[in-house]
Design a protein around this motif. Sequence first.
Motif, short mmCIF file in Angstrom:
data_model
loop_
_atom_site.label_atom_id
_atom_site.label_comp_id
_atom_site.label_asym_id
_atom_site.label_seq_id
_atom_site.Cartn_x
_atom_site.Cartn_y
_atom_site.Cartn_z
N LEU A 129 1.29 -0.83 -0.38
CA LEU A 129 -0.18 0.20 0.19
C LEU A 129 1.15 1.15 -0.09
O LEU A 129 0.72 2.19 -1.07
N ARG A 130 2.02 0.86 0.87
CA ARG A 130 2.74 2.40 0.87
C ARG A 130 3.28 2.88 -0.43
O ARG A 130 3.33 3.54 -0.60
N THR A 131 4.13 1.65 -1.05
CA THR A 131 4.80 1.63 -2.38
C THR A 131 4.22 1.90 -3.81
O THR A 131 3.83 2.42 -4.61
N GLY A 132 2.84 1.97 -4.03
CA GLY A 132 1.74 2.34 -4.85
C GLY A 132 1.44 0.47 -6.02
O GLY A 132 1.19 0.68 -6.19
N GLY A 133 2.02 -0.05 -5.14
CA GLY A 133 1.91 -1.95 -5.95
C GLY A 133 -0.10 -2.29 -6.04
O GLY A 133 -0.23 -1.73 -5.13
N GLY A 134 0.22 -3.07 -6.82
CA GLY A 134 -1.51 -3.92 -6.47
C GLY A 134 -1.14 -5.39 -5.30
O GLY A 134 -0.49 -5.95 -5.76
N PHE A 135 -2.44 -5.11 -6.14
CA PHE A 135 -3.47 -7.03 -5.58
C PHE A 135 -2.57 -7.69 -5.56
O PHE A 135 -1.59 -8.80 -5.10
N LYS A 136 -2.18 -8.00 -7.05
CA LYS A 136 -1.29 -8.93 -6.98
C LYS A 136 0.08 -9.21 -6.75
O LYS A 136 0.90 -10.32 -6.68
N GLN A 137 0.89 -7.76 -7.35
CA GLN A 137 2.14 -8.11 -6.60
C GLN A 137 2.55 -8.31 -5.24
O GLN A 137 2.85 -9.09 -4.49
N CYS A 138 1.46 -8.35 -4.27
CA CYS A 138 1.39 -8.13 -3.03
C CYS A 138 1.38 -10.11 -2.67
O CYS A 138 1.26 -10.33 -1.33
N PHE A 139 0.25 -10.60 -3.73
CA PHE A 139 0.13 -12.01 -3.20
C PHE A 139 0.68 -13.54 -3.98
O PHE A 139 -0.20 -14.06 -4.46
N ASN A 140 1.63 -12.08 -4.26
CA ASN A 140 1.98 -13.61 -5.79
C ASN A 140 2.79 -14.50 -4.79
O ASN A 140 3.21 -15.39 -5.99
N ASP A 141 2.85 -14.48 -3.47
CA ASP A 141 3.22 -15.51 -3.31
C ASP A 141 3.22 -16.06 -1.51
O ASP A 141 3.88 -16.75 -0.77
N VAL A 142 1.66 -16.22 -1.67
CA VAL A 142 1.20 -16.99 -0.62
C VAL A 142 1.91 -18.04 -0.38
O VAL A 142 2.13 -19.19 1.26
N LEU A 143 1.85 -19.01 -0.93
CA LEU A 143 2.28 -20.35 -1.19
C LEU A 143 3.81 -20.72 -1.77
O LEU A 143 3.70 -20.12 -2.97
N GLY A 144 4.16 -20.91 -1.16
CA GLY A 144 6.17 -21.00 -1.64
C GLY A 144 6.95 -22.10 -1.39
O GLY A 144 6.29 -22.87 -0.11
N PHE A 145 8.03 -22.51 -2.02
CA PHE A 145 8.42 -23.42 -1.72
C PHE A 145 9.85 -23.06 -2.08
O PHE A 145 10.24 -22.14 -2.46
N ARG A 146 11.26 -23.58 -1.08
CA ARG A 146 12.09 -23.65 -1.45
C ARG A 146 13.09 -24.67 -1.84
O ARG A 146 12.94 -25.10 -0.97
N LEU A 147 14.11 -24.51 -3.34
CA LEU A 147 14.46 -25.88 -3.34
C LEU A 147 15.54 -24.94 -3.66
O LEU A 147 16.59 -24.15 -4.14
N LYS A 148 16.91 -26.12 -3.18
CA LYS A 148 18.60 -25.71 -3.19
C LYS A 148 18.96 -27.00 -3.87
O LYS A 148 18.80 -28.17 -4.58
N PHE A 149 19.89 -26.68 -4.75
CA PHE A 149 21.05 -27.27 -6.10
C PHE A 149 22.05 -26.01 -5.87
O PHE A 149 22.26 -25.52 -5.65
N GLU A 150 22.73 -27.67 -6.01
CA GLU A 150 24.75 -26.91 -5.79
C GLU A 150 24.80 -25.64 -6.78
O GLU A 150 25.77 -25.05 -6.41
N ARG A 151 24.10 -26.11 -7.90
CA ARG A 151 24.47 -24.65 -9.03
C ARG A 151 22.78 -24.31 -9.64
O ARG A 151 21.82 -25.24 -9.26
N TYR A 152 22.26 -23.16 -9.99
CA TYR A 152 22.36 -23.01 -10.81
C TYR A 152 20.95 -23.39 -12.15
O TYR A 152 21.96 -23.20 -12.77
N PRO A 153 20.12 -24.18 -12.40
CA PRO A 153 19.57 -24.57 -13.85
C PRO A 153 19.63 -23.65 -14.40
O PRO A 153 19.40 -22.29 -14.57
N GLU A 154 20.09 -24.00 -15.98
CA GLU A 154 20.04 -23.37 -17.07
C GLU A 154 18.73 -23.52 -18.35
O GLU A 154 18.64 -22.85 -18.84
N LYS A 155 17.85 -24.14 -18.00
CA LYS A 155 16.91 -24.20 -18.17
C LYS A 155 15.88 -24.37 -17.13
O LYS A 155 16.03 -25.07 -16.46
#
Length: 198
Positions: free
Chosen positions: A75-101
């Motif tokens: 609200l303070r930064t003027g963002g929208g609904f989708k920006q605010c609620f884009n990560d209600v459900l999340g997962f974290r995955l760990k790999f040795e290095r970032y995938p290329e694709k």
Amino acid sequence: MDLFISKETLDMLSYKSTLGRSLKQLSLRKTPLQTILEDIERYRASYIDVLIQENLIGSRFKSDDSIMRKYEKTLRTGGGFKQCFNDVLGFRLKFERYPEKYPDYFRVVDLRKGKKIDDGYRAIHLYYQKDSMAYPIEIQLWCGNDYLFNIWSHTYIYKYKDSKIGKILYEEYIAKRICSEQDFVERLTYWEGEWNGR
């Protein structure tokens, strides 16, 4: 591409909002917060059922406290609904290095060079949205050396400290002046003292 959560599983975890419109079209200011929280609570209840059914681990559903903090900041930064609620459900995955694709059902946000306001956090975020009325699902990839720094940063800095301190600590971490959690805490204490002394 079996490193990633399949589209079929993401579809099962997706939740169609009961707010009656595309999330892009919803006004954050005009939609009562209590109505949003009740909708998210229905999502949370259905999500827990699917997790048990699919035996999925390593996920997190955003807490009410985190939702409130992000809501107020958006609200303070003027963002929208989708920006605010884009990560209600999340997962974290760990790999040795970032995938290329990445599977083409994800929207990829590359944060390996930092966020717009750099706080030291480095990752790649993948977003999946089943349709315009479903809440997006966020998958954070914390890979290689970024993994440990992100853990320490989320424990001691994230949401609570000045982002400039995080950026300085990341630079010290990359330069190998921070090699352990104890080093991280000592340098954080030092930089907080410097900041407060200004």
